[in-house]
Design a protein around this motif. Structure first.
Motif, PDB file in Angstrom:
ATOM      1  N   ASP A  85       0.880  -1.235   0.413  1.00 25.67           N
ATOM      2  CA  ASP A  85       0.006  -0.043  -0.133  1.00 25.67           C
ATOM      3  C   ASP A  85       0.679   1.357   0.204  1.00 25.67           C
ATOM      4  O   ASP A  85       0.369   2.288   0.191  1.00 25.67           O
ATOM      5  N   GLN A  86       2.039   1.037  -0.129  1.00 26.81           N
ATOM      6  CA  GLN A  86       3.167   2.504  -0.281  1.00 26.81           C
ATOM      7  C   GLN A  86       2.788   3.046  -1.301  1.00 26.81           C
ATOM      8  O   GLN A  86       2.769   2.571  -2.455  1.00 26.81           O
ATOM      9  N   LYS A  87       2.841   4.483  -1.214  1.00 26.32           N
ATOM     10  CA  LYS A  87       2.727   5.383  -2.398  1.00 26.32           C
ATOM     11  C   LYS A  87       3.787   6.292  -2.555  1.00 26.32           C
ATOM     12  O   LYS A  87       3.895   7.072  -3.420  1.00 26.32           O
ATOM     13  N   GLU A  88       4.864   6.476  -1.400  1.00 27.08           N
ATOM     14  CA  GLU A  88       5.853   7.363  -1.612  1.00 27.08           C
ATOM     15  C   GLU A  88       7.111   6.645  -1.771  1.00 27.08           C
ATOM     16  O   GLU A  88       7.615   5.856  -1.035  1.00 27.08           O
ATOM     17  N   ALA A  97      14.790  14.407  -2.612  1.00 32.43           N
ATOM     18  CA  ALA A  97      13.573  14.502  -3.255  1.00 32.43           C
ATOM     19  C   ALA A  97      12.477  13.169  -2.916  1.00 32.43           C
ATOM     20  O   ALA A  97      13.226  12.080  -2.799  1.00 32.43           O
ATOM     21  N   TRP A  98      11.345  13.432  -3.106  1.00 29.10           N
ATOM     22  CA  TRP A  98      10.400  12.385  -2.877  1.00 29.10           C
ATOM     23  C   TRP A  98       9.100  12.554  -3.784  1.00 29.10           C
ATOM     24  O   TRP A  98       8.770  13.479  -3.883  1.00 29.10           O
ATOM     25  N   THR A  99       8.475  11.257  -3.686  1.00 29.35           N
ATOM     26  CA  THR A  99       7.263  11.453  -4.714  1.00 29.35           C
ATOM     27  C   THR A  99       6.066  10.755  -4.089  1.00 29.35           C
ATOM     28  O   THR A  99       6.279   9.592  -3.393  1.00 29.35           O
ATOM     29  N   ARG A 100       5.091  11.291  -4.078  1.00 22.52           N
ATOM     30  CA  ARG A 100       3.678  10.422  -3.731  1.00 22.52           C
ATOM     31  C   ARG A 100       2.872  10.187  -4.999  1.00 22.52           C
ATOM     32  O   ARG A 100       2.442  11.276  -5.645  1.00 22.52           O
ATOM     33  N   TYR A 101       2.444   8.860  -5.062  1.00 23.34           N
ATOM     34  CA  TYR A 101       1.465   8.602  -6.135  1.00 23.34           C
ATOM     35  C   TYR A 101      -0.022   8.743  -5.723  1.00 23.34           C
ATOM     36  O   TYR A 101      -0.143   8.231  -4.387  1.00 23.34           O
ATOM     37  N   ALA A 102      -0.857   8.641  -6.527  1.00 23.35           N
ATOM     38  CA  ALA A 102      -2.271   8.505  -6.190  1.00 23.35           C
ATOM     39  C   ALA A 102      -2.816   7.213  -5.839  1.00 23.35           C
ATOM     40  O   ALA A 102      -3.568   6.886  -4.899  1.00 23.35           O
ATOM     41  N   LYS A 103      -1.885   6.435  -6.583  1.00 20.49           N
ATOM     42  CA  LYS A 103      -2.453   4.761  -6.362  1.00 20.49           C
ATOM     43  C   LYS A 103      -1.141   4.016  -6.035  1.00 20.49           C
ATOM     44  O   LYS A 103      -0.211   4.045  -6.557  1.00 20.49           O
ATOM     45  N   PRO A 104      -1.161   2.828  -5.157  1.00 21.75           N
ATOM     46  CA  PRO A 104      -0.108   2.213  -4.816  1.00 21.75           C
ATOM     47  C   PRO A 104       0.472   1.412  -6.043  1.00 21.75           C
ATOM     48  O   PRO A 104       1.769   1.024  -6.228  1.00 21.75           O
TER      49      PRO A 104
END
Length: 111
Positions: free
Chosen positions: A20-23, A65-72
């Protein structure tokens, strides 16, 4: 036989932890000239990016730097491509790991 069972259990736990990770946090491949737009465009090939943060680069290299996605699923696809070495930003291979609470900077008190 017990060792194999433990290894399988550890792998299952590891995949459950990231399921469930998104980042994703970039560990290598980001330079001082890399822009947020360039990084985001490259990572959007895998799915919708909610947040693309470049870190407070003036504070030093520990600010990643980091990114979060809308979906895992998008994050999983991006991480798989990064791990296989097929994601490049500005001609430099990107390397990353899952973002954890340990990698987040401490909350600053402004009072």
């Amino acid at each position: 036989r017990i060792r194999a069972g433990r290894a399988a259990a550890a792998m299952a736990a590891s995949s459950a932890d990231t399921k469930d990770q998104k980042e994703i946090e970039m560990t290598s491949g980001i330079t001082a000239s890399t822009t947020r737009k360039t990084l985001k465009q490259e990572l959007e090939k895998f799915g919708q990016v909610e947040i693309c943060h470049m870190g407070e680069r003036h504070l030093g290299p520990e600010q990643r730097a980091w990114t979060r996605y809308a979906k895992p699923e998008a994050a999983q696809a991006a991480m798989a491509a990064i791990k296989e070495g097929s994601v490049y930003v500005d001609g430099i291979q990107l390397q990353a790991e899952w973002r954890t609470s340990k990698s987040r900077p401490p909350i600053r008190d402004f009072e």
